[in-house]
Design a protein around this motif. Structure first.
Motif, PDB file in Angstrom:
ATOM      1  N   ASP B 164      -9.736 -36.657  -3.367  1.00  7.10           N
ATOM      2  CA  ASP B 164      -8.980 -36.253  -2.184  1.00  7.10           C
ATOM      3  C   ASP B 164      -8.699 -37.473  -1.311  1.00  7.10           C
ATOM      4  O   ASP B 164      -9.418 -38.466  -1.355  1.00  7.10           O
ATOM      5  CB  ASP B 164      -9.614 -35.056  -1.474  1.00  7.10           C
ATOM      6  CG  ASP B 164     -10.644 -35.376  -0.420  1.00  7.10           C
ATOM      7  OD1 ASP B 164     -10.477 -36.371   0.278  1.00  7.10           O
ATOM      8  OD2 ASP B 164     -11.589 -34.602  -0.278  1.00  7.10           O
ATOM      9  N   LEU B 165      -7.593 -37.389  -0.585  1.00  6.18           N
ATOM     10  CA  LEU B 165      -7.092 -38.586   0.088  1.00  6.18           C
ATOM     11  C   LEU B 165      -8.027 -39.045   1.197  1.00  6.18           C
ATOM     12  O   LEU B 165      -8.105 -40.233   1.497  1.00  6.18           O
ATOM     13  CB  LEU B 165      -5.696 -38.322   0.652  1.00  6.18           C
ATOM     14  CG  LEU B 165      -4.597 -38.183  -0.394  1.00  6.18           C
ATOM     15  CD1 LEU B 165      -3.285 -37.805   0.252  1.00  6.18           C
ATOM     16  CD2 LEU B 165      -4.423 -39.486  -1.157  1.00  6.18           C
ATOM     17  N   LEU B 166      -8.750 -38.086   1.787  1.00  6.78           N
ATOM     18  CA  LEU B 166      -9.644 -38.464   2.886  1.00  6.78           C
ATOM     19  C   LEU B 166     -10.775 -39.350   2.370  1.00  6.78           C
ATOM     20  O   LEU B 166     -11.065 -40.409   2.937  1.00  6.78           O
ATOM     21  CB  LEU B 166     -10.199 -37.200   3.533  1.00  6.78           C
ATOM     22  CG  LEU B 166     -10.641 -37.358   4.963  1.00  6.78           C
ATOM     23  CD1 LEU B 166      -9.480 -37.737   5.842  1.00  6.78           C
ATOM     24  CD2 LEU B 166     -11.266 -36.073   5.458  1.00  6.78           C
ATOM     25  N   PHE B 211      -1.633 -46.246   5.219  1.00  4.95           N
ATOM     26  CA  PHE B 211      -2.237 -45.273   4.311  1.00  4.95           C
ATOM     27  C   PHE B 211      -2.589 -44.001   5.068  1.00  4.95           C
ATOM     28  O   PHE B 211      -2.296 -42.890   4.641  1.00  4.95           O
ATOM     29  CB  PHE B 211      -3.487 -45.894   3.676  1.00  4.95           C
ATOM     30  CG  PHE B 211      -4.121 -45.069   2.593  1.00  4.95           C
ATOM     31  CD1 PHE B 211      -3.832 -45.320   1.270  1.00  4.95           C
ATOM     32  CD2 PHE B 211      -4.990 -44.045   2.902  1.00  4.95           C
ATOM     33  CE1 PHE B 211      -4.412 -44.567   0.259  1.00  4.95           C
ATOM     34  CE2 PHE B 211      -5.569 -43.282   1.911  1.00  4.95           C
ATOM     35  CZ  PHE B 211      -5.279 -43.548   0.584  1.00  4.95           C
ATOM     36  N   LEU B 212      -3.197 -44.181   6.251  1.00 10.05           N
ATOM     37  CA  LEU B 212      -3.659 -43.032   7.030  1.00 10.05           C
ATOM     38  C   LEU B 212      -2.483 -42.194   7.511  1.00 10.05           C
ATOM     39  O   LEU B 212      -2.531 -40.961   7.498  1.00 10.05           O
ATOM     40  CB  LEU B 212      -4.474 -43.554   8.214  1.00 10.05           C
ATOM     41  CG  LEU B 212      -5.452 -42.597   8.851  1.00 10.05           C
ATOM     42  CD1 LEU B 212      -6.400 -42.060   7.817  1.00 10.05           C
ATOM     43  CD2 LEU B 212      -6.241 -43.324   9.918  1.00 10.05           C
ATOM     44  N   TYR B 213      -1.393 -42.871   7.928  1.00  9.88           N
ATOM     45  CA  TYR B 213      -0.238 -42.106   8.404  1.00  9.88           C
ATOM     46  C   TYR B 213       0.395 -41.336   7.253  1.00  9.88           C
ATOM     47  O   TYR B 213       0.799 -40.174   7.404  1.00  9.88           O
ATOM     48  CB  TYR B 213       0.784 -43.041   9.065  1.00  9.88           C
ATOM     49  CG  TYR B 213       1.457 -42.355  10.221  1.00  9.88           C
ATOM     50  CD1 TYR B 213       1.161 -42.719  11.522  1.00  9.88           C
ATOM     51  CD2 TYR B 213       2.362 -41.329  10.014  1.00  9.88           C
ATOM     52  CE1 TYR B 213       1.740 -42.068  12.580  1.00  9.88           C
ATOM     53  CE2 TYR B 213       2.944 -40.674  11.070  1.00  9.88           C
ATOM     54  CZ  TYR B 213       2.632 -41.041  12.349  1.00  9.88           C
ATOM     55  OH  TYR B 213       3.194 -40.379  13.389  1.00  9.88           O
ATOM     56  N   GLY B 214       0.451 -41.990   6.067  1.00  9.41           N
ATOM     57  CA  GLY B 214       0.962 -41.289   4.898  1.00  9.41           C
ATOM     58  C   GLY B 214       0.114 -40.072   4.576  1.00  9.41           C
ATOM     59  O   GLY B 214       0.626 -38.991   4.256  1.00  9.41           O
ATOM     60  N   LEU B 215      -1.210 -40.242   4.693  1.00  7.81           N
ATOM     61  CA  LEU B 215      -2.139 -39.137   4.459  1.00  7.81           C
ATOM     62  C   LEU B 215      -1.835 -37.977   5.410  1.00  7.81           C
ATOM     63  O   LEU B 215      -1.762 -36.815   4.999  1.00  7.81           O
ATOM     64  CB  LEU B 215      -3.553 -39.663   4.673  1.00  7.81           C
ATOM     65  CG  LEU B 215      -4.798 -38.876   4.319  1.00  7.81           C
ATOM     66  CD1 LEU B 215      -5.984 -39.809   4.349  1.00  7.81           C
ATOM     67  CD2 LEU B 215      -5.055 -37.716   5.231  1.00  7.81           C
ATOM     68  N   ALA B 216      -1.619 -38.308   6.700  1.00  2.26           N
ATOM     69  CA  ALA B 216      -1.357 -37.258   7.690  1.00  2.26           C
ATOM     70  C   ALA B 216      -0.070 -36.513   7.354  1.00  2.26           C
ATOM     71  O   ALA B 216      -0.009 -35.273   7.421  1.00  2.26           O
ATOM     72  CB  ALA B 216      -1.283 -37.872   9.083  1.00  2.26           C
TER      73      ALA B 216
END
Lengths: 170, 521
Positions: B164-166, B211-216
């Motif tokens: 999972d991305l988190l 990466f985090l913004y893409g995840l969101a």
């Protein structure tokens, strides 16, 4: 349009305006204080969205600890804290262009994506409370949560390595 | 009083998450060794630390390798869907652990530099100060580097196994943060080293934010961060494509930064040059292998259904990466920077395997990663041996005639360079053949033509160094070649042996990679 919508909009505007002031303020300390306003307004937005736990965490961690950390960093280093110090670099117009472009793109994207989405706040009340978040944290996301502590350990060890000369000889 | 009564009641209606620790055992071994290393740092006397730290680290890594061997063939999703232990994850973990053993041996080498090794005596001293000058010749050593390296390797094990991305984001940070720190710990040229650390830290933080913004955004699209969940959403949802593609793009930026693909490669030469060479060896191999493992999982598991949308993008990036890496490597006058650009070009070659989006492409990429890892690690290892009064002599001109003065070292370096160039009978040729044939079978013939042309360009600068070493007169005030200690010798022997053996008998490992090349969904 209900009272909630009006208050939410006003808080959003407050967050945006103080956000602009964070980057345009001429004094590092003022910028840090404007950041408190931005983060506080965001916390109030979370409260309106019934995410009360997230809101209080935002106040405690971001508006509290992080900004205090920023102020300490400014105090303990030779950061230019007095008025009249020139904090701007020549890249200012380019940076403004990039930031503006990114902002416009993301706002357009999110508005496009969630234009028809509607959430009835009364029905989701309680999903942002401590209990469901604790459930998610210690059940679905327990491994990332625990691994984050390893990350903190690495940061602590690194901070000691980079800053503390060996005291005493053993 | 009320809490005392309600606690058992609360515990009763909280079902504990199921975690199969046996499937996580490689990570447990490495993180466990890192924690023991931190305790050693706190309680062991300074004289004993370096030896103890190396012993603990090697035990942890070998334990992890043993665990990977025992887990071979496992296909299991555990920790509430956060970790997938399957063929590609175990293959990448095994590769990272083996590379970690070799990198740890390079880190522990202390005979080359008046007893201290490549790591700074005390990182907190100001570069250029009297304190620093007094310490540089002593046998002091910042032994915290061992637990930091183990934490980074632990992150590298978790990164390709994240389902999972988190968790993937947290693993990305766990592998990056210790590396940022370790970049700043070079014994010589401290300012260059600290500049490298700051540069890597700032750019790495930006890429993590992407990466985090893409995840969101992907969470907004799919309503979940799990890779199979996103895959299911791409198959049923037709709306909100903007979120999907923007999210995928931002996520890709974060991953491409870690594999140093063009246009996110500009940090690579500066950071590789400034960091202590053993740390560079770990960054250039372990990080790249782990990041490719994660990239393959993201693209094949979560976005396999929309491969027709991302393949053209990766086509362009693969071509740009190969071409820029190969062309800029030609212009370098410094061996360490040349190897850095060579690692950029190799990221492009491996991307051709990713573009194939088939089982053969996955198997070829896995083989290539292992082959590239050992060759590059040994090549950086040899850089630590060629020295002058200021430490490592990495200027290309000072390597002239090295083959006459030190035929063993120059010969080993020549074998490694030939493997990086992809000459037959070395592992590099087998790896290139595997990814190129997979890409050609998957209909990317044009890409393969470009890749072959870029390999030819790259061969030019590898062969140029060989010619320089063997057919030029040595300079009068040239560098000396240090006699490698037991640790460096072991690491170099491992790297050269893997390079040659995989070139002559590649079939067992090719078969293993082929068996492993199936993601659990």
């Amino acid at each position: 349009m209900t009272t909630k919508d009006v208050v939410f909009g006003a808080l959003g505007l407050l967050a945006c305006c103080s956000g602009v002031l964070v980057v345009t303020a001429r004094n590092v300390i003022h910028a840090a204080l404007w950041l408190v306003v931005t983060l506080g307004a965001l916390a109030a937005c979370y409260l309106l969205l019934t995410a009360d736990f997230v809101a209080w965490v935002q106040v405690l961690i971001y508006a509290g600890a992080i900004v205090v950390l920023l102020l300490f960093a400014a105090m303990l280093t030779r950061a230019p804290v007095g008025p009249g110090q020139d904090l701007d670099s020549g890249n200012r117009p380019a940076a403004a262009l990039v930031a503006g472009g990114v902002g416009v793109t993301l706002v357009t994207l999110l508005v496009q994506a969630f234009r028809s989405a509607y959430v009835d706040l009364d029905r989701v009340a309680g999903t942002g409370a401590g209990r469901p978040i604790g459930d998610a944290l210690f059940r679905s996301y327990v491994l990332p949560f625990e691994i984050a502590s390893v990350l903190l350990l690495a940061a602590l060890v690194g901070a000691i390595v980079l800053t503390r000369p060996e005291i005493g000889r053993r | 009083m009320s809490t005392a009564q309600s606690l058992p009641a609360l515990a009763a209606d909280f079902p504990a998450p199921q975690i199969a620790y046996s499937a996580l055992s490689p990570m447990v071994a490495v993180f466990g060794a890192a924690l023991i290393g931190v305790l050693v740092e706190a309680f062991a006397p300074r004289r004993a630390r370096a030896g103890l730290q190396l012993a603990v680290a090697l035990l942890g890594l070998l334990g992890g390798l043993l665990a990977v061997g025992l887990l071979a063939g496992t296909r299991e999703v555990t920790a509430v869907g956060a970790v997938a232990v399957d063929g590609p994850a175990l293959f990448v973990q095994g590769t990272v652990l083996a590379l970690g053993v070799a990198a740890m041996l390079l880190l522990a080498e202390r005979s080359l530099e008046s007893g201290g090794g490549a790591i700074v005596a005390q990182a907190a001293t100001v570069p250029g100060s009297a304190d620093e000058r007094a310490l540089v010749g002593t046998d002091h050593l910042q032994t915290e580097v061992f637990p930091l390296a183990m934490l980074a390797i632990g992150g590298m094990l978790l990164f390709p196994a994240s389902n999972d991305l988190l968790l993937m984001f947290v693993a990305l940070e766990v592998l990056s943060l210790p590396l940022y720190l370790m970049c700043g710990l070079a014994r010589r040229r401290r300012l260059l080293s600290q500049e490298a650390a700051v540069k890597y830290f700032l750019l790495g933080a930006f890429s993590s934010a992407f990466f985090l913004y893409g995840l969101a955004l992907l969470y907004g699209y799919a309503g979940t961060v799990s890779l199979p969940g996103i895959a299911a959403a791409t198959q049923v949802t037709a709306s909100n494509d903007g979120l999907l593609y923007t999210g995928l793009g931002l996520l890709t930026v974060g991953l491409l930064f870690k594999i140093s693909a063009v246009p996110f490669h500009s940090w690579t030469p500066d950071v590789y040059q400034g960091a202590p060479t053993p740390v560079t060896a770990l960054m250039a191999t372990g990080t790249k292998v782990a990041a490719f493992g994660a990239l393959l999982r993201v693209y094949y598991v979560a976005f396999g259904a929309i491969r027709w949308d991302w393949r053209p993008l990766l086509w362009v990036i693969a071509i740009a990466t190969m071409a820029v890496g190969a062309l800029l490597a030609i212009t370098q006058r410094d061996v360490k920077r040349m190897l850095a650009y060579s690692s950029v070009a190799h990221a492009g070659f491996i991307l051709t395997g990713v573009v194939a989006a088939t089982r053969a492409g996955l198997a070829g990429s896995l083989f290539y990663l292992l082959a590239y890892g050992f060759t590059t690690l040994a090549a950086f290892g040899i850089l630590t041996l060629v020295r002058d009064a200021d430490g490592e002599a990495t200027d290309l001109s000072s390597w002239a005639g090295l083959g006459r003065r030190s035929p063993m070292v120059a010969g080993a370096f020549a074998i490694l360079l030939l493997a990086l160039a992809g000459i037959p009978l070395t592992s590099g040729f087998t790896g290139k053949f595997a990814v190129f044939s997979a890409a050609a079978d998957a209909g990317a013939a044009g890409l393969v033509v470009v890749a072959v042309v870029c390999s030819a360009i790259a061969a030019f600068f590898y062969v140029r160094v060989i010619v320089l070493m063997f057919f030029n007169e040595p300079a009068a005030d040239g560098p000396t070649v240090a006699i490698p200690g037991a640790f460096t010798s072991a690491a170099l022997a491992l790297g050269v042996a893997v390079t040659v053996v995989l070139g002559v008998f590649p079939s067992p490992l090719l078969k293993l990679a082929d068996q492993a090349a199936l993601f659990i969904r």
